[in-house]
Design a protein around this motif. Structure first.
Motif, PDB file in Angstrom:
ATOM      1  N   LEU A 161       0.865  -1.182   0.000  1.00  0.00           N
ATOM      2  CA  LEU A 161       0.000   0.000   0.000  1.00  0.00           C
ATOM      3  C   LEU A 161       0.900   1.229   0.000  1.00  0.00           C
ATOM      4  CD1 LEU A 161      -2.859   1.255   0.287  1.00  0.00           C
ATOM      5  CD2 LEU A 161      -2.454   1.308   2.734  1.00  0.00           C
ATOM      6  N   VAL A 162       0.785   2.028  -1.050  1.00  0.00           N
ATOM      7  CA  VAL A 162       1.646   3.210  -1.120  1.00  0.00           C
ATOM      8  C   VAL A 162       1.028   4.334  -0.303  1.00  0.00           C
ATOM      9  CG1 VAL A 162       2.693   4.907  -2.625  1.00  0.00           C
ATOM     10  CG2 VAL A 162       2.563   2.540  -3.337  1.00  0.00           C
ATOM     11  N   THR A 163      -0.167   4.716  -0.683  1.00  0.00           N
ATOM     12  CA  THR A 163      -0.845   5.731   0.119  1.00  0.00           C
ATOM     13  C   THR A 163      -2.287   5.862  -0.349  1.00  0.00           C
ATOM     14  OG1 THR A 163      -0.655   7.964   1.023  1.00  0.00           O
ATOM     15  CG2 THR A 163      -0.343   7.732  -1.326  1.00  0.00           C
ATOM     16  N   LEU A 164      -3.005   6.783   0.277  1.00  0.00           N
ATOM     17  CA  LEU A 164      -4.355   7.133  -0.152  1.00  0.00           C
ATOM     18  C   LEU A 164      -4.321   8.583  -0.616  1.00  0.00           C
ATOM     19  CD1 LEU A 164      -4.897   4.657   1.705  1.00  0.00           C
ATOM     20  CD2 LEU A 164      -6.953   5.823   2.493  1.00  0.00           C
ATOM     21  N   THR A 224      -6.881  11.876  -1.931  1.00  0.00           N
ATOM     22  CA  THR A 224      -8.274  12.300  -1.864  1.00  0.00           C
ATOM     23  C   THR A 224      -8.496  13.498  -2.769  1.00  0.00           C
ATOM     24  OG1 THR A 224      -7.663  13.660  -0.002  1.00  0.00           O
ATOM     25  CG2 THR A 224      -8.667  11.554   0.494  1.00  0.00           C
ATOM     26  N   TYR A 225      -9.723  13.675  -3.192  1.00  0.00           N
ATOM     27  CA  TYR A 225     -10.074  14.882  -3.949  1.00  0.00           C
ATOM     28  C   TYR A 225     -11.564  15.098  -3.801  1.00  0.00           C
ATOM     29  CZ  TYR A 225     -11.517  11.403  -7.394  1.00  0.00           C
ATOM     30  OH  TYR A 225     -12.112  10.337  -7.995  1.00  0.00           O
ATOM     31  N   LEU A 238      -8.429   7.542  -3.531  1.00  0.00           N
ATOM     32  CA  LEU A 238      -7.672   6.598  -4.358  1.00  0.00           C
ATOM     33  C   LEU A 238      -6.744   5.811  -3.450  1.00  0.00           C
ATOM     34  CD1 LEU A 238      -6.825   9.022  -7.237  1.00  0.00           C
ATOM     35  CD2 LEU A 238      -7.968   6.843  -7.582  1.00  0.00           C
ATOM     36  N   HIS A 270      -3.575   3.702  -3.582  1.00  0.00           N
ATOM     37  CA  HIS A 270      -2.510   3.384  -4.526  1.00  0.00           C
ATOM     38  C   HIS A 270      -1.741   2.167  -4.038  1.00  0.00           C
ATOM     39  CE1 HIS A 270      -3.307   7.341  -6.155  1.00  0.00           C
ATOM     40  NE2 HIS A 270      -3.033   7.890  -4.988  1.00  0.00           N
ATOM     41  N   HIS A 325      -4.580   1.274  -8.794  1.00  0.00           N
ATOM     42  CA  HIS A 325      -5.343   2.216  -7.971  1.00  0.00           C
ATOM     43  C   HIS A 325      -6.740   1.667  -7.743  1.00  0.00           C
ATOM     44  CE1 HIS A 325      -2.277   5.141  -9.316  1.00  0.00           C
ATOM     45  NE2 HIS A 325      -2.511   4.684 -10.543  1.00  0.00           N
ATOM     46  N   ARG A 365     -10.417   3.102  -6.712  1.00  0.00           N
ATOM     47  CA  ARG A 365     -11.078   4.406  -6.562  1.00  0.00           C
ATOM     48  C   ARG A 365     -12.400   4.229  -5.819  1.00  0.00           C
ATOM     49  NH1 ARG A 365     -10.505   9.097  -9.616  1.00  0.00           N
ATOM     50  NH2 ARG A 365      -9.612   7.990 -11.384  1.00  0.00           N
ATOM     51  N   LEU A 385      -2.073   6.106   9.475  1.00  0.00           N
ATOM     52  CA  LEU A 385      -1.640   7.499   9.491  1.00  0.00           C
ATOM     53  C   LEU A 385      -2.386   8.326   8.452  1.00  0.00           C
ATOM     54  CD1 LEU A 385       0.418   8.630  11.400  1.00  0.00           C
ATOM     55  CD2 LEU A 385       2.140   8.432   9.618  1.00  0.00           C
ATOM     56  N   VAL A 386      -2.487   7.777   7.264  1.00  0.00           N
ATOM     57  CA  VAL A 386      -3.094   8.571   6.193  1.00  0.00           C
ATOM     58  C   VAL A 386      -4.604   8.700   6.418  1.00  0.00           C
ATOM     59  CG1 VAL A 386      -3.300   6.629   4.603  1.00  0.00           C
ATOM     60  CG2 VAL A 386      -3.190   8.918   3.703  1.00  0.00           C
ATOM     61  N   GLU A 416      -5.075  11.415   8.697  1.00  0.00           N
ATOM     62  CA  GLU A 416      -4.871  12.702   8.038  1.00  0.00           C
ATOM     63  C   GLU A 416      -6.121  13.103   7.252  1.00  0.00           C
ATOM     64  OE1 GLU A 416      -1.033  13.720   5.937  1.00  0.00           O
ATOM     65  OE2 GLU A 416      -2.437  13.737   4.262  1.00  0.00           O
TER      66      GLU A 416
END
Lengths: 147, 282, 359, 122, 632
Positions: free
Chosen positions: D27-30, D32-33, D43, D45, D54, D56, D77-78, D81
C-alpha cells in the motif's frame, strides 16, 4: 570585579538552543552547519545545548503553527534571564511563503518577543552567526537597561 | 601546618586547574574534529556566565544538592592534597556524587530521573574498581594513607600496571567521556537531553560544573600518584592518560549501560583481580 | 516494575525537527510508543487554491529544504505530464545532476546526524565537513546552498558550463576519497557496529507490509528504487538499486553510505551524457482537467505526487505523500522492545523529515 | 494516470484491499479529492514490483468510511490525516487521533472541503 | 551489680505479664513506657559500672537457677514441638525432637554438673545491652501508637495487643539474657526463647501468609537450635567446658572443638538470616513494622551476629575463621545484589540488614583487632540507623498505605517531617562521616589483610548498597506545595523517631570517643589511636570530627542557600516543551494530558530475585559445607 567578568563572559559564552517551529529544514540544517568544521561557532564559545534551561539564545526557524506555538512559548518561558531570541529565515520573520496556509499563525514575533531577525530563504550560516552576534549586543543592552 | 597550606592550595588550585584542563580538552577535541575550537579559558567564561544568570529551579532540593555536590568534591580534593586516607577520599567524593543524583531524582522530570538512574549505575561500575585500586595501593605501600606513598622507591605503575588500566575505566566514567557518557554528556545531543543535569540551570549548573572540575583534578591526581618519584614523568603520565581519554572519547560511540556493566565488571574487575592476586602472591 | 513515561520530543536535542513519541519504558526497555505529529503542519497542499501552478513550484520546493530539488522536479514533471509538455533531454539530465547532488548532501547530512544520535560527535563533524563540498557546488552553480530552485515548468532555469562540470567532477573525486576513508571508520568501528547491528530489525516481509519506502525498504533487502521507473533521464543511466539484507540500523546506514557513492557515479554518467539543447520549453495556457500520479525517488525514498487540474491556473488538488510519511508506521513497529538509548538511533535510521511528512 | 484503476464501493473496499494484500501488493498511500458536493474521491494506490494499481472509492462524506487500517497498519496514518482534512469518519480505525493528528482546537474550519475557502490571514 | 542484671532480664518478663493480664490499654502503655525508661537507665547504669567478671546466680525459691533453666529449656522445646505439630511441619518436629534427645543425653550422661558462673559482661556485652535496652525500648514505645492504628485498620473484635506486647517484652528480656550469659546452656536457652518469640510475633496478624512465614522462620531457627546443641556438645566433648569465658580464654584447641564452634557459627548464621537462610527474615516482613524493626535492627538478628562475635577468639587463625569471613562477605554481596532489584521498601531494608550482618560476620571472620572493632562499630551504628528506617517505613506505610518506594516519590510534599527523617536515616546508612560508613571503611581496610575474595566481594557489595539506598532517598525529595499543612505525629511516634535520628548523627560524631571509652579496652591490642577527633590506625586515618565540621558546615550553608529559594524562580521541569498546566505532566498524543511517571531501574535481567536467589542459596550452602568441612 567579578561582576564585570560576568558581564564580559555573557558575550563570550552564548549557549544557543535551536527550535524548529515549522521550518522546511532549510534553515535548520544551516544552523547545524554553523557548528561544523567550516564555520565552527564554538570558536566564539557558542554551543548548541538543546535544553532551554541551559540556553542563553533561542534560535527559531520556521513559521509558527497552532500546535507548536505553545511549545515555543513554553520553551521561551523556561529559559533563564538574560535571554535573546533570534528569528531565522523568511518564515521565522514573517511566515514566508506559507503565511497564508490555514494552519499558520505567522512569524515568531506573534508568540514571543524577537530581538534579531535574520533574513534569507534559507538564511546562510554567515548570516546566522552574524545574527547571534547582533543578538548578544542586544542582550548586553537589555541587561544594562534592567539595572 | 604544612598540611593546611597544601589543603588551601588544593582548594584554590583545584578549580583553576580543572577549568584549564576542561578548556584544553575542548581545544584538543576540536582539533580531532578538524575544528579550531574555543579559547582555553572558555570554561571560565561559561561558568562565570552561568553564575550571573537568573536563578531558576524546579524545587529547593536542587539548590541544596548542587551545593553539597560542590562541597563534597572540594573536600575530597582537599583530602587528596592533605594526603589523607584513600578510601576516605573516595567516600567523601561519593557524598557529592550521591547528592548530585539525589537532586536529579528530586524533580519530576523523566530525563533527569533516568539520567540519575544511569549515574547510579555508573557509580556501581566504577566504585568497586576504585576500591580495588586502593587495596592494591595498600598492598604495595602497607597503608591506605597517601602519605605512605613517599616511602616507596619504585613508582606504583611498575607494580600495579593492570590496576592502572582498570583505573582508566573509572576515569573515563568519572570524566563522562564516550563510551560512558550516557548519564549526561558534554555534547547536547543525547536521548536524555542533558540527563542528570537537565534540571540544574543557571548558577546551580555553574556550581555543578565547578564541582566537576574538582572531580577531574581528583581523578587525575590519583593517576599522578602512580609515578610519584619523578615530577616530570608524573606530568607526562597524566598528560598521556588524558590524551588517551580524549582519543577514546572521539573514536567511540556512546554505549549503553548494559554494555558498560558487563565490560567494566568483567574487564575492569578482571584486570584488578589479576593484579591483586599478583600483589598478594608477592 | 515501575513504568517511566518519557516524552521524546517535540523539542528534543536528538531530533532535528519536532515530532513526539510518548515512550513507556521499563528498565529502559521501550514497551510502548505512541506518536504525535502536527508540530510542523502548515497546510501547504491547500495553498494551490491561492497560488497559480507556476508559483506552486516555490511552495513545493519548501515542502522540505533537504530534498527541495527533487520536490521541484516531481511537481514539474506532474504538471508537464498533465499539460502534455515534453522536456528537452538536456534539461532532464541537468535535473538528474542536481538531484543526485541533493541526494548526496542529504545522505551525508543524515550520516552525520546518525553518528550524533549514538554520540559519535567526531564522525558528525567529518561527514558535515565533506558535505560542505556539495554545498559549495550548489552555491556556485545555482546561487543558493540549500534550496537550489532550478526547476521551472518546462525545464530548468540554470545551466552548467563545461568548466563548471569539470570543477564539479574534480570536487566529487576528492569527496569520494574522503567518503571512502570515512567508510572504513564507520563500517568497521566496533562501537558503531555494536550500537547499530541488530537494532531496530525489520524483515523483508514486514517492510513490504508496513509500506516502508526508500533506504528503509532497501535496508530490508527489497530492491525497489523509483529511479528504476526510468523517469526524467534516469532511463539512459546505468545503475543497480543498493540493498542490504539485514533490515537493522546498520543495514540502513550502509545503504545510504553506498548510495552516496552511487550518486557520485550517476553524476559522472550524467555529465558525460549531457546532450546539447534548450534549457526549457515555453509553456502556455493552464493545466487541463485530468489527474496525474507520479512517483520519484527522493533521498528518503519514494515520493508520490497526485495532481488534479481543472482548466484554471489553480490546481484542483495537489496531494503529496512523502517518504517519511510512509516510514512512520515501520518506525512504530521497530521501536517497542528496544532500549531507550536505541530510540534515537532507530528514529534517525528512517531519516525522518517531519517537514515533508506534515507539509 | 498510469496504472490499472479499479472502482470499489463502500461494501467492497475492505475486501478488495484484503485481496491486494494477499496478492503481495504494497500500500503506497491514499489520495483524496473533491468529487462533487458532499462527496469525496479516495484513491488507494498499490505497488508491486513497480507496477501501480489504484482503487477508486467515491464516498459520501457524511457516512463513516470503512477503514482499511485493520488490513494494512500503515493506512492508519493517512486515514487519520484524511479525517483531519475532510472531517470524515472512519469505521474501525486502529488508532484514532480523533481529528488531532495535525489540527488543534484553534482551527475551526475544515481545511480541504471545497465550500470552505481559506481567507488570507492578516 | 547482680540486681541490675536481674532487672535487665526479669523486668521485661514482669512487664510482659502485666501487659498480658491487665487488659487496659492505658496501663499497658504506661507499663511499656516505664519499662523502656527503666531498662534504658539500667543499661546506662551497667555501662557506668563498667565490665565485670563472671558471676554466679543463686537460686530462686530454693531451686538452683541452672536446673530452672534446664527445665525451662525442655518446656520451650515442648512448646516449639507443639507448634510444629499444629502447623504440620515435619521439619520443626524433627529438629526439635533431635534437639531434645541430644539435650537429654548431654545433660544427663555427658555433662559434668559443676557450678558455672552464669552471667558475665565485657565491652561486647555492654554495647549489646545498650543497643537492646535503649533502641529496643524505643521501638516498643513506638509500637504503642502504631499498634493502635494497625488494629484500627484490621477491625478486630478483640484486641490482640496484650499478646503482642507480651512477646515484645519477653523478647527484650531474652535478648538481654542472651548477651549477658556466661554459661553456654543459658545462652542456648535464651537463644531458643528468641526463636519462639519471633515465631509468635511474625505470625501475629494470623493471616495465611503470616502463619506460613512464621512457620518457615521457626523451622530455620530450629535448625539453628540444633546446630547450637551440636556445637555445644562438641565443644564440651573436647574441652569439658561450658563456661564461655573459659572457652574463649583457651582459644582454638583441636579439631573437634573448632568444629563445635563452627556449628555455633552455623546457628548464628540461621539467626542472622545469612544466605541461604535469608528467606525467613524476608518473610518476617509481613509482621507489624515494630516487629521488623526489633527483629532486624537490635535483637533477633543481632543475636546471631553476637554468637559468632562472642566465639570469634575461639576460632582465631583457623580455617574456620577464613570460612566465616568468606561466608559473611558472600552474604554481604549477595543480599546487596538482591536489594538492587527490589522496590518494596521493607524488603530493601531487610536485604540491606542481612547484607550488613554479613559484613559484621565477615569482620568476625577476619578476626583481627581492626576487623573486630569494625564489627562492633557496625553493630552499634547499624542498629540505630536501621531501626530508625524501619520505624520511618512503618509510619509512612500507615499514612500512604504502601511500602513500595515507587509510591514514596515526592513524599516530602506530603509528609515533610517523616520524609526528612527517613532521608537523613538513609544518608547515615551510606555516607561519611556517619557511623555505618565508618564501620564499612574499617571493614574494607581490615579486609585488605584477608583474602582477595573477601576484598572483591566487599567492594562490589558496598557499591550496590549505595545504588538502592541513594535512589530511595533521592526520589523521596519533592516539592512542598504552598499551603499544605505541616505534618502531625503522635508524641509516642515522634519521640522515638527524633531520638534515633539525633542518635544516629550525634553518636557518629562522637565515634572516636565511643571507640576510646567503650570498644578499645575490649581487645587486647588497640588498632586505633584517637587524635584531633580522628581515628588513626596503621592502615589509614578517618578524620571523623574534622569531616563532621567541614561537611556539616557545608551542609548548613547549603541548607541556608536552599531555604533562600524564594529568590529563585520556580519553573516546571523540562518536558520537551510540551508542559501542561500541572507540573511534571505534559500534553501528549491526541492533545491528551500525560501524567508524570518514573520508575527506578531494577536491572531485572541482572538482579531478578527469582533468578538470583536459587543460585546464591546453592553457592552459600556450598560455602557453608566448605567452612564446616574445612574445620575438620
Amino acid at each position: 570585579m567579578f561582576g564585570s567578568f560576568i558581564k564580559k563572559s555573557r558575550a563570550k559564552s552564548p549557549w544557543i538552543m535551536h527550535f524548529d517551529c515549522g521550518s522546511c529544514n532549510g534553515c535548520d540544517i544551516e544552523v547545524l552547519a554553523c557548528l561544523t568544521p567550516l564555520y565552527d561557532v564554538e570558536r566564539f564559545g557558542i554551543i548548541n545545548v538543546g535544553n532551554p534551561k541551559h540556553a542563553d539564545v533561542l534560535l527559531v526557524t520556521g513559521t509558527v503553527n497552532h500546535r507548536n506555538k505553545k511549545v515555543l512559548k513554553n520553551i521561551y518561558d523556561q529559559m533563564p534571564e538574560p535571554k535573546a531570541v533570534i528569528a531565522i529565515g523568511a518564515c521565522g520573520t514573517s511566515g514566508g511563503v506559507f503565511r497564508e496556509a490555514y494552519n499558520v499563525v505567522g512569524g515568531v514575533d506573534k508568540v514571543i518577543p524577537v530581538d534579531v531577525y535574520v533574513p534569507g530563504c534559507p538564511a546562510k550560516p554567515e548570516a546566522i552567526i552574524d545574527g547571534v552576534v547582533a543578538g548578544l549586543a542586544k542582550f548586553a543592552q537589555k541587561v544594562e537597561e534592567a539595572k | 601546618m604544612d598540611t593546611l597550606i597544601l589543603v588551601i592550595i588544593g582548594i584554590v588550585a583545584g578549580p583553576v586547574l580543572g577549568g584549564l584542563v576542561a578548556g584544553l580538552d575542548r581545544r584538543v577535541t576540536a582539533w580531532f574534529q578538524s575544528r579550531q575550537g574555543p579559547p582555553v579559558t572558555q570554561p571560565f567564561f561559561d561558568v562565570a556566565k552561568l553564575l550571573g544568570k537568573e536563578r531558576t529551579v524546579v524545587n529547593q532540593w536542587q539548590i541544596l544538592c548542587a551545593w553539597v555536590y560542590l562541597i563534597g568534591a572540594a573536600t575530597s580534593v582537599a583530602l587528596l592534597f592533605a594526603q589523607a586516607d584513600l578510601l576516605l577520599i573516595f567516600f567523601v567524593q561519593a557524598v557529592g556524587a550521591v547528592f548530585l543524583v539525589m537532586g536529579a531524582l528530586a524533580v519530576k522530570s523523566p530525563y533527569s530521573q533516568v539520567g540519575a538512574q544511569r549515574e547510579l549505575l555508573q557509580m556501581l561500575a566504577y566504585e568497586p574498581v576504585l576500591v580495588l585500586v586502593f587495596v592494591g595501593f595498600y598492598l604495595v605501600t602497607g597503608s591506605f594513607s597517601l602519605e605512605a606513598l613517599w616511602a616507596q622507591e619504585t613508582p606504583l605503575l611498575a607494580k600495579m600496571p593492570l590496576l592502572y588500566l582498570a583505573l582508566g575505566f573509572a576515569l573515563t566514567i568519572k570524566l563522562r567521556k564516550s563510551p560512558f557518557d550516557f548519564s549526561t554528556s558534554h555534547h547536547g545531543h543525547q536521548e536524555l537531553v542533558k540527563g542528570v543535569l537537565t534540571e540544574y540551570s543557571g548558577p546551580y549548573l555553574g556550581l555543578v560544573e565547578i564541582a566537576h572540575w574538582y572531580e577531574t583534578i581528583l581523578v587525575l591526581g590519583l593517576c599522578a600518584m602512580f609515578w610519584h618519584t619523578n615530577v616530570a614523568i608524573m606530568a607526562v603520565l597524566v598528560i598521556l592518560t588524558y590524551l588517551v581519554e580524549i582519543l577514546v572519547d572521539n573514536t567511540m560511540a556512546r554505549m549503553t549501560w548494559r554494555w558498560m556493566l558487563k565490560r567494566v565488571w568483567l574487564l575492569g574487575m578482571g584486570l584488578s583481580i589479576v593484579n591483586l592476586i599478583w600483589l598478594y602472591a608477592r | 516494575m515501575a513504568t517511566t513515561v518519557i516524552p521524546f520530543g517535540p523539542q528534543h536535542p536528538v531530533l532535528p525537527e519536532p515530532i513526539h513519541l510518548t515512550l513507556k519504558v521499563e528498565d529502559e526497555i521501550v514497551k510502548e510508543a505512541v506518536p504525535a505529529l502536527g508540530y510542523v503542519h502548515r497546510g501547504l497542499e491547500k495553498l494551490a487554491d491561492i497560488r497559480d501552478y507556476h508559483q506552486m513550484i516555490t511552495v513545493c520546493e519548501r515542502v522540505c529544504g533537504i530534498c527541495s530539488m527533487i520536490h521541484g522536479t516531481v511537481y514539474s514533471q506532474c504538471v508537464e505530464e498533465l499539460m502534455g509538455i515534453e522536456v528537452t533531454d538536456r534539461a532532464k539530465m541537468l535535473r538528474v545532476i542536481w538531484s543526485e547532488l541533493h541526494r548526496m548532501h542529504s545522505h551525508l547530512l543524515w550520516l552525520g546526524l546518525f553518528a550524533d544520535a549514538f554520540g559519535f560527535e567526531a564522525l558528525f563533524m567529518q561527514f558535515w565537513k565533506v558535505r560542505e563540498r556539495i554545498m559549495d557546488i550548489n552555491e556556485a552553480t545555482a546561487g543558493s546552498r540549500v534550496i537550489v530552485s532550478v526547476n521551472i515548468i518546462g525545464g530548468v532555469r540554470a545551466d552548467l558550463s563545461p568548466e563548471q562540470i569539470r570543477w564539479i567532477l574534480s570536487e566529487l573525486d576528492t569527496a569520494e576519497q574522503e567518503i571512502k576513508a570515512l567508510q572504513d571508520t564507520i563500517m568497521n568501528d566496533y562501537s558503531v557496529k555494536s550500537r547499530t547491528k541488530g537494532i531496530g530489525v525489520m524483515t523483508y516481509d514486514q517492510a513490504l507490509e508496513l509500506g516502508a519506502a526508500g533506504p528503509t525498504l532497501r535496508g530490508s533487502g527489497v530492491a525497489q528504487d523509483m529511479r528504476m521507473l526510468g523517469y526524467g533521464g534516469y532511463e539512459s543511466l546505468d545503475f543497480e538499486p543498493v540493498t542490504e539484507p539485514d533490515g537493522d540500523c546498520w543495514s540502513r546506514s550502509t545503504v545510504r553510505f553506498r548510495e552516496v557513492l552511487q550518486s557520485i557515479d550517476l553524476v559522472r554518467q550524467a555529465a558525460s551524457k549531457l546532450p546539447e539543447g534548450e534549457l526549457a520549453v515555453k509553456v502556455k495556457g493552464n493545466p487541463p482537467e485530468g489527474e496525474v500520479y507520479q512517483r520519484v525517488e527522493q533521498p528518503r525514498g519514494e515520493c508520490v505526487y497526485y495532481v488534479r487540474g481543472n482548466g484554471t491556473k489553480h490546481l484542483d488538488r495537489l496531494r503529496i505523500r512523502t517518504p517519511t510519511f510512509a516510514n512512520i508506521p515501520p518506525l512504530l513497529h521497530m521501536v517497542p522492545g528496544c532500549e531507550l538509548a536505541d530510540v534515537p538511533v532507530i528514529v534517525l535510521s528512517i531519516d525522518p523529515c517531519i517537514s515533508c511528512t506534515e507539509r | 494516470m498510469k496504472g490499472i484503476i479499479k472502482d470499489v464501493t463502500f461494501d467492497t473496499v475492505v475486501g478488495e484491499v484484503m485481496h491486494m494484500k494477499n496478492d503481495g501488493q504494497r500500500l503506497v498511500t491514499l489520495s483524496t479529492y473533491q468529487a462533487g458536493e458532499g462527496k469525496m474521491g479516495i484513491l488507494y494506490h498499490f505497488d508491486k514490483e513497480l507496477e501501480t494499481t489504484h482503487l477508486r472509492l467515491v464516498a459520501d462524506m457524511d457516512k463513516p468510511i470503512p477503514s482499511v487500517s485493520g488490513v494494512y497498519f500503515s493506512a492508519m496514518l493517512v486515514e487519520n490525516e484524511i479525517r483531519d482534512q475532510w472531517d470524515v469518519e472512519f469505521d474501525g480505525l486502529v488508532l484514532d487521533f480523533n481529528r488531532t493528528l495535525l489540527l488543534d482546537p484553534e482551527v475551526t474550519q475544515v481545511p480541504l472541503a471545497s465550500n470552505v475557502k481559506i481567507a488570507p490571514k492578516n | 551489680m547482680s540486681n541490675l542484671l536481674l532487672l535487665l532480664i526479669l523486668l521485661p518478663v514482669a512487664a510482659a505479664l502485666v501487659c498480658y493480664f491487665v487488659r487496659s490499654s492505658a496501663v499497658r502503655s504506661m507499663t511499656v513506657v516505664a519499662t523502656g525508661v527503666v531498662l534504658a537507665l539500667a543499661a546506662l547504669g551497667l555501662l557506668a559500672q563498667g565490665t565485670f567478671e563472671p558471676i554466679m546466680v543463686g537460686s530462686f525459691l530454693g531451686i538452683g537457677s541452672d536446673f530452672l533453666i534446664s527445665v525451662l529449656d525442655f518446656a520451650l522445646l515442648g512448646v516449639i514441638y507443639y507448634y510444629g505439630f499444629k502447623h504440620k511441619s515435619l521439619l520443626i518436629q524433627g529438629f526439635t525432637l533431635a534437639q531434645a534427645v541430644l539435650l537429654v543425653w548431654f545433660e544427663v550422661f555427658s555433662l559434668k554438673h559443676a557450678a558455672v558462673p552464669a552471667l558475665a559482661g565485657d565491652q561486647l556485652t555492654l554495647v549489646m545491652v545498650l543497643v537492646i535496652s535503649i533502641i529496643g525500648s524505643l521501638i516498643c514505645v513506638f509500637a504503642i501508637p502504631y499498634m493502635k492504628k494497625h488494629e484500627g485498620h484490621q477491625h478486630l473484635e478483640k484486641s490482640r495487643q496484650p499478646r503482642f506486647f507480651f512477646f515484645l517484652m519477653i523478647f527484650l528480656g531474652a535478648m538481654n539474657g542472651l548477651v549477658l550469659s556466661n554459661n553456654i546452656l543459658w545462652m542456648y536457652f535464651f537463644f531458643e526463647a528468641t526463636t519462639l518469640c519471633s515465631f509468635m510475633l511474625i505470625g501475629h496478624d494470623a493471616t495465611e501468609i503470616a502463619t506460613r512465614n512464621a512457620v518457615r522462620a521457626l523451622w530455620m531457627n530450629a535448625l539453628g537450635g540444633l546446630a547450637f546443641v551440636v556445637g555445644m556438645m562438641l565443644i564440651h566433648f573436647e574441652t569439658g567446658l561450658i563456661d564461655i569465658s573459659a572457652i574463649l580464654a583457651g582459644g582454638p584447641q583441636g579439631v573437634v572443638m573448632v568444629t563445635g564452634v563452627g556449628f555455633l557459627c552455623l546457628a548464628g548464621f540461621t539467626k542472622a538470616a545469612q544466605v541461604p537462610f535469608q528467606s525467613w527474615l524476608l518473610g518476617a516482613m509481613v509482621a507489624p513494622t515494630p516487629v521488623s524493626a526489633l527483629l532486624h535492627s537490635s535483637t533477633m538478628v543481632k543475636a546471631g551476629v553476637f554468637v559468632i562475635l562472642r566465639f570469634a577468639p575461639a576460632f582465631a587463625g583457623t580455617f574456620l575463621s577464613t570460612g566465616v569471613a568468606v561466608c559473611g562477605a558472600f552474604t554481604f554481596v549477595a543480599c546487596a545484589a538482591l536489594g538492587v532489584g527490589q522496590s518494596n521498601g521493607k524488603k530493601i531494608l531487610a536485604y540491606s540488614t542481612v547484607s550488613n550482618l554479613g559484613l559484621i560476620i565477615c569482620c568476625a571472620g577476619i578476626n583481627t583487632p581492626l576487623a573486630l572493632t569494625a564489627a562492633l562499630m557496625l553493630i552499634l551504628f547499624h542498629a540505630v540507623s536501621k531501626s530508625l528506617l524501619f520505624l520511618c517505613v512503618g509510619t509512612i506505610e500507615q499514612n500512604i498505605g504502601s511500602r513500595d518506594i515507587e509510591d514514596m516519590r515526592g513524599l516530602y510534599s506530603r509528609m515533610p517531617r517523616t520524609a526528612l527523617i527517613t532521608i537523613i536515616g538513609i544518608l547515615t546508612m551510606m555516607l561519611p562521616p556517619f557511623g555505618v560508613l565508618l564501620g564499612k571503611w574499617m571493614a574494607i581496610e581490615a579486609s585488605a589483610d584477608a583474602n582477595i575474595f573477601v576484598v572483591v566481594m566487599l567492594a562490589m557489595g558496598s557499591a550496590m548498597m549505595v545504588v538502592y539506598l541513594a535512589r530511595w532517598a533521592g526520589s523521596m525529595m519533592g516539592t512542598r506545595e504552598e499551603g499544605t499543612l505541616s505534618e502531625s505525629q503522635p508524641l509516642l511516634t515522634s519521640v522515638p523517631l527524633l531520638t534515633l535520628c539525633l542518635g544516629a548523627v550525634v553518636l557518629s560524631a562522637a565515634s572516636p570517643w565511643i571507640y576510646n571509652s567503650l570498644l578499645a579496652p575490649w581487645l587486647g591490642s588497640t588498632p586505633f589511636t584517637v587524635g584531633f577527633g580522628s581515628l588513626e590506625s596503621a592502615h589509614g586515618t578517618f578524620v571523623v570530627v574534622p569531616l563532621f565540621l567541614v561537611l556539616g558546615l557545608g551542609l548548613l550553608y547549603a541548607v541556608r542557600a536552599a531555604s533562600g529559594y524564594r529568590k529563585s524562580r520556580f519553573t516546571p521541569p523540562y518536558m520537551g516543551g510540551a508542559n501542561s498546566s500541572v507540573s511534571g505532566n505534559y500534553v501528549g498524543p491526541m492533545n491528551g494530558e500525560v501524567e508524570f511517571s518514573a520508575g527506578n531501574l531494577y536491572l531485572d535481567e541482572l538482579f531478578a530475585e527469582s533468578k538470583l536467589t536459587p543460585a546464591f542459596n546453592a553457592l552459600a550452602v556450598a560455602l557453608i559445607i566448605l567452612m564446616l568441612g574445612g574445620a575438620l
